[in-house]
Write an enzyme that holds these catalytic residues in place. Structure first.
Site, PDB file in Angstrom:
ATOM      1  N   ILE A  75      40.212  -3.661  57.035  1.00 38.34           N
ATOM      2  CA  ILE A  75      41.625  -4.065  57.045  1.00 38.34           C
ATOM      3  C   ILE A  75      42.172  -4.070  58.486  1.00 38.34           C
ATOM      4  CG2 ILE A  75      43.927  -3.405  56.210  1.00 38.34           C
ATOM      5  CD1 ILE A  75      42.292  -1.958  53.851  1.00 38.34           C
ATOM      6  N   TYR A 109      40.324  13.335  49.683  1.00 39.98           N
ATOM      7  CA  TYR A 109      40.919  12.046  50.111  1.00 39.98           C
ATOM      8  C   TYR A 109      42.340  11.892  49.559  1.00 39.98           C
ATOM      9  CZ  TYR A 109      41.321   7.013  50.931  1.00 39.98           C
ATOM     10  OH  TYR A 109      41.767   5.767  51.330  1.00 39.98           O
TER      11      TYR A 109
HETATM   12  N1  NAP Z   1      39.490  -0.262  51.257  1.00 40.67           N
HETATM   13  C1  NAP Z   1      40.327   0.154  50.329  1.00 40.67           C
HETATM   14  O1  NAP Z   1      40.197  -0.173  49.138  1.00 40.67           O
HETATM   15  C2  NAP Z   1      41.480   1.026  50.697  1.00 40.67           C
HETATM   16  C3  NAP Z   1      42.392   1.401  49.690  1.00 40.67           C
HETATM   17  C4  NAP Z   1      43.472   2.203  50.022  1.00 40.67           C
HETATM   18  C5  NAP Z   1      43.654   2.621  51.326  1.00 40.67           C
HETATM   19  N2  NAP Z   1      42.758   2.266  52.299  1.00 40.67           N
HETATM   20  C6  NAP Z   1      43.000   2.759  53.671  1.00 40.67           C
HETATM   21  O2  NAP Z   1      43.067   1.662  54.555  1.00 40.67           O
HETATM   22  C7  NAP Z   1      42.613   2.046  55.853  1.00 40.67           C
HETATM   23  C8  NAP Z   1      41.547   1.087  56.346  1.00 40.67           C
HETATM   24  O3  NAP Z   1      40.457   1.195  55.456  1.00 40.67           O
HETATM   25  P1  NAP Z   1      39.247   0.171  55.377  1.00 40.67           P
HETATM   26  O4  NAP Z   1      38.917   0.030  53.958  1.00 40.67           O
HETATM   27  O5  NAP Z   1      39.514  -1.040  56.195  1.00 40.67           O
HETATM   28  O6  NAP Z   1      38.112   1.090  56.018  1.00 40.67           O
HETATM   29  P2  NAP Z   1      36.832   0.773  56.905  1.00 40.67           P
HETATM   30  O7  NAP Z   1      36.422  -0.643  56.853  1.00 40.67           O
HETATM   31  O8  NAP Z   1      35.852   1.834  56.569  1.00 40.67           O
HETATM   32  O9  NAP Z   1      37.414   1.033  58.370  1.00 40.67           O
HETATM   33  C9  NAP Z   1      37.852   2.302  58.735  1.00 40.67           C
HETATM   34  C10 NAP Z   1      38.127   2.277  60.212  1.00 40.67           C
HETATM   35  O10 NAP Z   1      38.486   3.616  60.613  1.00 40.67           O
HETATM   36  C11 NAP Z   1      37.690   3.951  61.723  1.00 40.67           C
HETATM   37  N3  NAP Z   1      37.469   5.378  61.871  1.00 40.67           N
HETATM   38  C12 NAP Z   1      36.841   6.218  61.034  1.00 40.67           C
HETATM   39  N4  NAP Z   1      36.783   7.448  61.569  1.00 40.67           N
HETATM   40  C13 NAP Z   1      37.398   7.375  62.781  1.00 40.67           C
HETATM   41  C14 NAP Z   1      37.643   8.294  63.815  1.00 40.67           C
HETATM   42  N5  NAP Z   1      37.195   9.554  63.745  1.00 40.67           N
HETATM   43  N6  NAP Z   1      38.321   7.880  64.905  1.00 40.67           N
HETATM   44  C15 NAP Z   1      38.721   6.598  65.030  1.00 40.67           C
HETATM   45  N7  NAP Z   1      38.501   5.664  64.091  1.00 40.67           N
HETATM   46  C16 NAP Z   1      37.840   6.055  62.977  1.00 40.67           C
HETATM   47  C17 NAP Z   1      36.365   3.235  61.489  1.00 40.67           C
HETATM   48  O11 NAP Z   1      35.636   3.195  62.703  1.00 40.67           O
HETATM   49  P3  NAP Z   1      34.041   2.972  62.726  1.00 40.67           P
HETATM   50  O12 NAP Z   1      33.862   1.496  62.625  1.00 40.67           O
HETATM   51  O13 NAP Z   1      33.643   3.526  64.041  1.00 40.67           O
HETATM   52  O14 NAP Z   1      33.479   3.723  61.557  1.00 40.67           O
HETATM   53  C18 NAP Z   1      36.883   1.887  61.017  1.00 40.67           C
HETATM   54  O15 NAP Z   1      37.266   1.087  62.102  1.00 40.67           O
HETATM   55  C19 NAP Z   1      42.109   3.475  55.706  1.00 40.67           C
HETATM   56  O16 NAP Z   1      43.119   4.375  56.136  1.00 40.67           O
HETATM   57  C20 NAP Z   1      41.884   3.627  54.214  1.00 40.67           C
HETATM   58  O17 NAP Z   1      41.991   4.968  53.782  1.00 40.67           O
HETATM   59  C21 NAP Z   1      41.673   1.472  52.009  1.00 40.67           C
END
Ligand code: NAP
Length: 327
Positions: free
Chosen positions: A59, A208
């Site tokens: 995202i 979480y």
């Molecule tokens: N996907 C869903 O269905 C969903 C639903 C509800 C909420 N969300 C929320 O939306 C947000 C984005 O999620 P996403 O699904 O796009 O996740 P994602 O593709 O796994 O991306 C997560 C991002 O966070 C970064 N990250 C993780 N640990 C970190 C750290 N220690 N320091 C700095 N950056 C870090 C990752 O970096 P790396 O590339 O280095 O790992 C990646 O760029 C999150 O907060 C998630 O909880 C997602």
């Protein structure tokens, strides 16, 4: 003969009913999970500076691309240099003259958060938008001994936001967006007492849903503290989105990943779809008046009662100051 045809009729009724039921479930699933609102505003962000954490995938990456297309200077605050330089390359290929740069940030290290904030304050005179997007669903421990999920999803962004607050206030009108999740509704009972177990601080917050509950509580308390400024803050549930996080879970399943990936992709939103509500909150004029709100599908959503508990939000604020060393 007559008996046979009765049997056929009964079978046809059963098959018809089951088909109708499956159809109904599919329509309901489409309406409740897959269908999303696209943000259609043609707002230019020329001259605006944006910091977005965790933009190396999912995202965050989709949001960064959209904001770069609108002319913003986009600072990708990420921990993995290699992945981030790939993203920068992709954005530059897609957007002519994209102003996009990479700054190192590891939210699992308070030291890294502090040095990132220092660097931003040195290099940027104005910050219009901070998107606390990075999030994690994995277990572990941060550099400072916090549970990894609670540390990366709440303590890190809490410290980062507070360290950038004077810059955001000076740049007002400005906005802060915190990525929450519908999962906050499934948070088990918890309190914010200081505990240490097996070297992990606050082990009872290792969940979480609790970390996302903290995001909503933080958003409310921050909004109250920013009342007399022109800085607005909101939290967002992006929907159920197929991103790196889900991929990691499947990868753990080894050979099943290839088998299940197309299925999961088809029953979840794309990262671009997941970014729409974030973009809406970043840009739409209406959001400014709705500071503190929780957004789902480009409109104010319903959060759990606990997520807007004022007393709990104050407790979390105090605990977070102590934990992160914020004075
Ligand atoms: N996907 C869903 O269905 C969903 C639903 C509800 C909420 N969300 C929320 O939306 C947000 C984005 O999620 P996403 O699904 O796009 O996740 P994602 O593709 O796994 O991306 C997560 C991002 O966070 C970064 N990250 C993780 N640990 C970190 C750290 N220690 N320091 C700095 N950056 C870090 C990752 O970096 P790396 O590339 O280095 O790992 C990646 O760029 C999150 O907060 C998630 O909880 C997602």
């Amino acid at each position: 003969m007559e008996l046979l045809s009765t049997g056929v009729i009964v079978m046809m009724i059963v098959v018809g009913s089951v088909t109708a039921l499956i159809g109904l479930i599919c329509v309901l699933y489409y309406c409740c999970v897959l269908r999303y609102k696209t943000y259609r505003g043609l707002v230019s962000l020329m001259g605006k500076n944006v910091v977005i954490t965790g933009a190396s995938s999912g995202i965050g990456k989709a949001t960064a691309l959209d904001l770069a297309r609108r002319g913003a200077k986009v600072i990708l605050a990420c921990r993995n240099e290699k992945k981030t330089s790939e993203v920068i390359k992709e954005i530059r290929e897609a957007v002519e003259n994209a102003d996009v740069v990479d700054y190192h940030l590891d939210l699992a290290s308070l030291k890294s958060v502090r040095s990132f904030a220092e660097k931003i304050k040195q290099d940027v005179t104005k910050l219009d938008l901070l998107i606390n997007n990075a999030g994690i669903g994995e277990q572990g421990k941060t550099e400072d001994g916090f549970d990894l999920m609670f540390g990366v999803n709440h303590f890190g962004p809490f410290l980062l936001t507070n360290l950038l607050l004077d810059l955001l206030i000076r740049s007002a009108p400005s906005r802060i967006i915190n990525l929450s999740s519908l999962a906050h509704r499934f948070s088990p009972e918890f309190d914010f007492t200081e505990e240490v177990k097996d070297g992990v601080r606050y082990p009872h917050l290792a969940s979480y849903p609790i970390s996302k509950m903290a995001v909503n509580l933080f958003t409310h308390e921050l909004s109250r503290r920013l009342t007399n400024t022109q800085v607005s803050v909101c939290s967002v549930h992006p929907g159920i989105v197929y991103t790196g996080g889900i991929d990691k879970v499947l990868t753990r399943g080894g050979c099943c990943r290839k088998l299940f990936m197309p299925f999961f992709r088809s029953i979840m939103r794309s990262p671009e779809a997941g970014a729409q509500c974030v973009i809406h909150c970043a840009i739409d004029e209406s959001v400014r008046e709705l500071s503190g709100s929780y957004f789902v599908d480009c409109q104010v959503g319903k959060e759990s009662t606990k997520a807007s508990d004022e007393e709990l939000a104050k407790q979390l604020w105090d605990v977070s100051c102590t934990a992160t060393g914020l004075v």
